[in-house]
Design an enzyme around this catalytic site. Structure first.
Site, PDB file in Angstrom:
ATOM      1  N   HIS A 107      -5.834 -33.199  18.470  1.00 29.36           N
ATOM      2  CA  HIS A 107      -4.798 -34.059  19.033  1.00 29.36           C
ATOM      3  C   HIS A 107      -3.609 -33.254  19.522  1.00 29.36           C
ATOM      4  O   HIS A 107      -2.524 -33.797  19.725  1.00 29.36           O
ATOM      5  CB  HIS A 107      -4.370 -35.084  17.982  1.00 29.36           C
ATOM      6  CG  HIS A 107      -5.519 -35.925  17.517  1.00 29.36           C
ATOM      7  ND1 HIS A 107      -5.918 -37.070  18.174  1.00 29.36           N
ATOM      8  CD2 HIS A 107      -6.409 -35.740  16.504  1.00 29.36           C
ATOM      9  CE1 HIS A 107      -6.981 -37.579  17.568  1.00 29.36           C
ATOM     10  NE2 HIS A 107      -7.304 -36.777  16.553  1.00 29.36           N
ATOM     11  N   GLY A 120      -4.837  -1.700   4.780  1.00 33.44           N
ATOM     12  CA  GLY A 120      -4.035  -2.855   4.362  1.00 33.44           C
ATOM     13  C   GLY A 120      -4.715  -4.183   4.663  1.00 33.44           C
ATOM     14  O   GLY A 120      -4.829  -5.053   3.792  1.00 33.44           O
ATOM     15  N   ARG A 121      -5.194  -4.357   5.883  1.00 33.94           N
ATOM     16  CA  ARG A 121      -5.776  -5.665   6.250  1.00 33.94           C
ATOM     17  C   ARG A 121      -7.189  -5.838   5.717  1.00 33.94           C
ATOM     18  O   ARG A 121      -7.821  -6.862   5.954  1.00 33.94           O
ATOM     19  CB  ARG A 121      -5.724  -5.854   7.772  1.00 33.94           C
ATOM     20  CG  ARG A 121      -6.367  -4.750   8.577  1.00 33.94           C
ATOM     21  CD  ARG A 121      -5.990  -4.855  10.054  1.00 33.94           C
ATOM     22  NE  ARG A 121      -6.392  -3.662  10.790  1.00 33.94           N
ATOM     23  CZ  ARG A 121      -5.695  -2.544  10.880  1.00 33.94           C
ATOM     24  NH1 ARG A 121      -4.541  -2.448  10.236  1.00 33.94           N
ATOM     25  NH2 ARG A 121      -6.124  -1.527  11.590  1.00 33.94           N
ATOM     26  N   GLU A 156      10.668  -4.697   4.427  1.00 31.63           N
ATOM     27  CA  GLU A 156      10.776  -6.104   4.030  1.00 31.63           C
ATOM     28  C   GLU A 156      10.405  -6.280   2.554  1.00 31.63           C
ATOM     29  O   GLU A 156      11.096  -6.969   1.793  1.00 31.63           O
ATOM     30  CB  GLU A 156       9.824  -6.974   4.865  1.00 31.63           C
ATOM     31  CG  GLU A 156      10.160  -7.051   6.336  1.00 31.63           C
ATOM     32  CD  GLU A 156       9.417  -6.013   7.164  1.00 31.63           C
ATOM     33  OE1 GLU A 156       9.200  -4.885   6.653  1.00 31.63           O
ATOM     34  OE2 GLU A 156       9.060  -6.313   8.316  1.00 31.63           O
ATOM     35  N   GLU A 204      -4.639  -6.582  14.809  1.00 35.38           N
ATOM     36  CA  GLU A 204      -4.102  -5.290  14.375  1.00 35.38           C
ATOM     37  C   GLU A 204      -5.204  -4.228  14.424  1.00 35.38           C
ATOM     38  O   GLU A 204      -4.936  -3.052  14.654  1.00 35.38           O
ATOM     39  CB  GLU A 204      -3.505  -5.387  12.962  1.00 35.38           C
ATOM     40  CG  GLU A 204      -2.671  -4.175  12.579  1.00 35.38           C
ATOM     41  CD  GLU A 204      -1.810  -4.375  11.344  1.00 35.38           C
ATOM     42  OE1 GLU A 204      -0.593  -4.590  11.470  1.00 35.38           O
ATOM     43  OE2 GLU A 204      -2.365  -4.324  10.232  1.00 35.38           O
ATOM     44  N   LYS A 234       9.363  -0.717  14.118  1.00 32.14           N
ATOM     45  CA  LYS A 234       9.948  -0.398  12.805  1.00 32.14           C
ATOM     46  C   LYS A 234      11.001   0.688  12.962  1.00 32.14           C
ATOM     47  O   LYS A 234      12.085   0.624  12.378  1.00 32.14           O
ATOM     48  CB  LYS A 234       8.866   0.126  11.847  1.00 32.14           C
ATOM     49  CG  LYS A 234       7.886  -0.885  11.341  1.00 32.14           C
ATOM     50  CD  LYS A 234       6.961  -0.192  10.316  1.00 32.14           C
ATOM     51  CE  LYS A 234       5.734  -1.030  10.026  1.00 32.14           C
ATOM     52  NZ  LYS A 234       4.745  -0.338   9.194  1.00 32.14           N
ATOM     53  N   LYS A 245       0.840  -1.201   0.000  1.00 31.08           N
ATOM     54  CA  LYS A 245       0.000   0.000   0.000  1.00 31.08           C
ATOM     55  C   LYS A 245       0.874   1.250   0.000  1.00 31.08           C
ATOM     56  O   LYS A 245       0.664   2.170  -0.770  1.00 31.08           O
ATOM     57  CB  LYS A 245      -0.942  -0.030   1.205  1.00 31.08           C
ATOM     58  CG  LYS A 245      -1.835   1.179   1.251  1.00 31.08           C
ATOM     59  CD  LYS A 245      -2.850   1.151   2.358  1.00 31.08           C
ATOM     60  CE  LYS A 245      -3.585   2.497   2.359  1.00 31.08           C
ATOM     61  NZ  LYS A 245      -4.543   2.636   3.422  1.00 31.08           N
TER      62      LYS A 245
HETATM   63  O1  F6P Z   1       3.241  -2.938   9.722  1.00 32.88           O
HETATM   64  C1  F6P Z   1       1.874  -3.058   9.618  1.00 32.88           C
HETATM   65  C2  F6P Z   1       1.413  -2.787   8.218  1.00 32.88           C
HETATM   66  O2  F6P Z   1       1.336  -1.426   8.005  1.00 32.88           O
HETATM   67  C3  F6P Z   1       0.065  -3.460   7.956  1.00 32.88           C
HETATM   68  O3  F6P Z   1      -0.996  -2.730   8.446  1.00 32.88           O
HETATM   69  C4  F6P Z   1       0.101  -3.611   6.493  1.00 32.88           C
HETATM   70  O4  F6P Z   1      -0.865  -4.528   6.033  1.00 32.88           O
HETATM   71  C5  F6P Z   1       1.520  -4.076   6.289  1.00 32.88           C
HETATM   72  O5  F6P Z   1       2.260  -3.347   7.241  1.00 32.88           O
HETATM   73  C6  F6P Z   1       2.081  -3.890   4.919  1.00 32.88           C
HETATM   74  O6  F6P Z   1       2.075  -2.553   4.536  1.00 32.88           O
HETATM   75  P1  F6P Z   1       2.252  -2.129   3.029  1.00 32.88           P
HETATM   76  O7  F6P Z   1       1.135  -2.722   2.266  1.00 32.88           O
HETATM   77  O8  F6P Z   1       2.228  -0.642   3.033  1.00 32.88           O
HETATM   78  O9  F6P Z   1       3.573  -2.654   2.570  1.00 32.88           O
END
Ligand code: F6P
Length: 500
Positions: free
Chosen positions: A360, A243-244, A190, A329, A470, A184
């Protein structure tokens, strides 16, 4: 304490068995069918008195007003000053937002058509890079619905651990791989590192124009252009889609490509059916609201610190991890919308697994442990495999047996062999697992999360809790360890060398 909470807390506590005796219409009041899904909340302690108390709470919190504000595109995400318009992606929302979403979907479809027509050369593998909401939705959908599709191999890489990228690319041919960068913000560390490494992999694999193999999914197209992605290969989505909550947007590009456009549309239609239900049904016949009342009752009155979700369906094995982000979240907060400290527990810890495996492994605690852990079972009546007769029968029988056993319990002379019973569970039974029903199921969870937040008076749409970690990672990465604690300094020195 609010009048409603006082009323809720005063409701007499009766056992589940007593409730079934005392309320002959319990099953019809606490089960409902919507969008191909049967919801059974009857094995929870919700009774007429509690539902009435929660209706009072919903009125005090203006749940109905919050719901209207959500669907009409008002800035319900107050801390970030924006709307939360995931439902507009499925046609339910402010008209201008719905229109915009439709245009962006049309753009996604055009790119898919171009790819299928060979605009990118041969494509066999899709390497989707993203994290959190930019990965969990597509991963779940592909795993749940794409097992037999076979048109493309899709790998979703989220972790910055190089092992994840290595594993994903080991059987992929760079010449036939499409690199999808989903973010987003287009700044997530990462994702950006994985994207650069994947580009290098394409380059080293002999792809002459690796940037020409990228599709970017983002709410920040300018940043994707800066990264080097051609504007025609960027699929934007609205900033007001969290995002979620973003799997309804271009974030599901690999899903629509791999499963076909019709499947993506059916997913949206199923979700829209749940939107309409959430928006129109009275609170006491509203599946997301009843789910939220169950959550609030156990977290706030019975002190449950967790809520467990078990998918009795291999295809839904990723559902618990998807819900962990959605619920934790969104509602793992300590302050209200007005910035006051919340006066009661917010989100319980969501955890879970797959039935029957979990029986189990962890069900011992559910049946006899000292903690109350409300359980939720999700299953589908129709199987999709050839071993249906015996296997599917066993699977569903086991699912139903767990709910019955948790509720009934059994006493024995030997305390170690006694089951206290009266332990709650919810059962969610899909007619079948198809795109429409899965869309409705995921929208149900979104609205349940929202309803929980409204009852708590918190904002489910921000996530400042993830920022500090972060920022500290960035500081440590820039060699600023000396300002941190002795333990952190020592760990850094041990891993990377240098002074503690
Ligand atoms: O670190 C949390 C977050 O901002 C989430 O809310 C989001 O889904 C994820 O990181 C990834 O963010 P992006 O889509 O901006 O890479």
């Amino acid at each position: 304490m609010s009048g409603a909470w006082a009323a809720i807390e005063q409701v007499e506590r009766r056992s589940l068995s007593d409730l079934f005796t005392a309320e002959p219409d319990r099953l019809s009041r606490l089960t409902l069918d919507e969008a191909g899904i049967h919801f059974d909340f009857s094995k929870t302690h919700l009774d007429a008195g509690l539902v009435a108390g929660f209706e009072q709470l919903a009125a005090e919190r203006d749940l109905a007003g919050a719901r209207e504000a959500l669907f009409s595109g008002q800035k319900v995400n107050v801390s970030e000053g924006r709307a939360a318009e995931h439902s507009a992606e499925r046609g339910q929302g402010a008209p201008e937002s719905v229109k915009r979403a439709q245009l962006l979907h049309a753009r996604m479809r055009a790119l898919i058509d171009a790819i299928e027509a060979g605009a990118f050369g041969p494509v066999r593998h899709i390497l989707h890079i993203g994290i959190g909401g930019s990965a969990l939705g597509p991963k779940l959908l592909i795993d749940a619905l794409g097992r037999d599709v076979g048109r493309y191999d899709v790998a979703v890489v989220s972790n910055v651990d190089g092992a994840a990228l290595e594993e994903a690319t080991k059987d992929f041919d760079p010449a036939t791989t499409l690199l999808v960068i989903a973010s987003k913000t287009f700044t997530t560390t990462e994702t950006m590192l994985n994207a650069r490494s994947a580009l290098a992999w394409l380059q080293e694999g002999g792809v002459a124009d690796p940037y020409g193999r990228i599709v970017a999914l983002t709410a920040e197209p300018e940043r994707a252009i800066e990264f080097g992605v051609d504007e025609t290969r960027i699929l934007p989505f609205s900033e007001s889609v969290g995002g979620r909550f973003s799997l309804w947007s271009s974030i599901s590009f690999p899903v629509a490509l791999a499963l076909g456009w019709n499947a993506f549309e059916e997913l949206l239609e199923g979700a829209a059916a749940m939107d309409r239900h959430f928006r129109l049904a009275p609170l006491d016949r509203n599946a997301p609201v009843l789910g939220a009342l169950v959550d609030r009752y156990y977290a706030n009155v019975r002190g449950a610190a967790t809520r467990a979700v078990f998918a009795y369906d291999e295809r839904l094995r990723l559902l618990p991890s998807y819900l962990q982000q959605l619920e934790m979240e969104s509602n793992g907060k300590s302050v209200t919308i007005d910035g006051e400290a919340v006066d009661r527990a917010t989100a319980p810890v969501t955890w879970g697994g797959v039935g029957t495996d979990a029986q189990h492994a962890v069900f011992q605690l559910l049946h006899q442990g000292t903690q109350l852990a409300p359980a939720e079972f999700v299953a589908a009546i129709e199987p999709d495999h050839a071993l249906a007769d015996e296997h599917h029968h066993q699977l569903l029988i086991n699912c139903f047996a767990q709910g019955a056993a948790l509720m009934a319990g059994r006493s024995a002379d030997d305390p170690a062999r006694s089951y206290p019973g009266d332990r709650p569970s919810t059962t969610i039974l899909l007619d079948r697992l198809d795109p429409a029903t899965l869309g409705a199921l995921l929208a149900f969870y979104e609205h349940r999360t929202f309803a929980n937040a409204a009852l708590l008076g918190i904002n489910p749409f921000d996530q400042f809790g993830v920022e500090l970690g972060k920022q500290i990672a960035t500081s440590l990465d820039s060699g600023e360890a000396e300002s941190f604690d002795p333990s952190t300094r020592a760990l850094i020195a041990r891993a990377f060398g240098g002074a503690e």
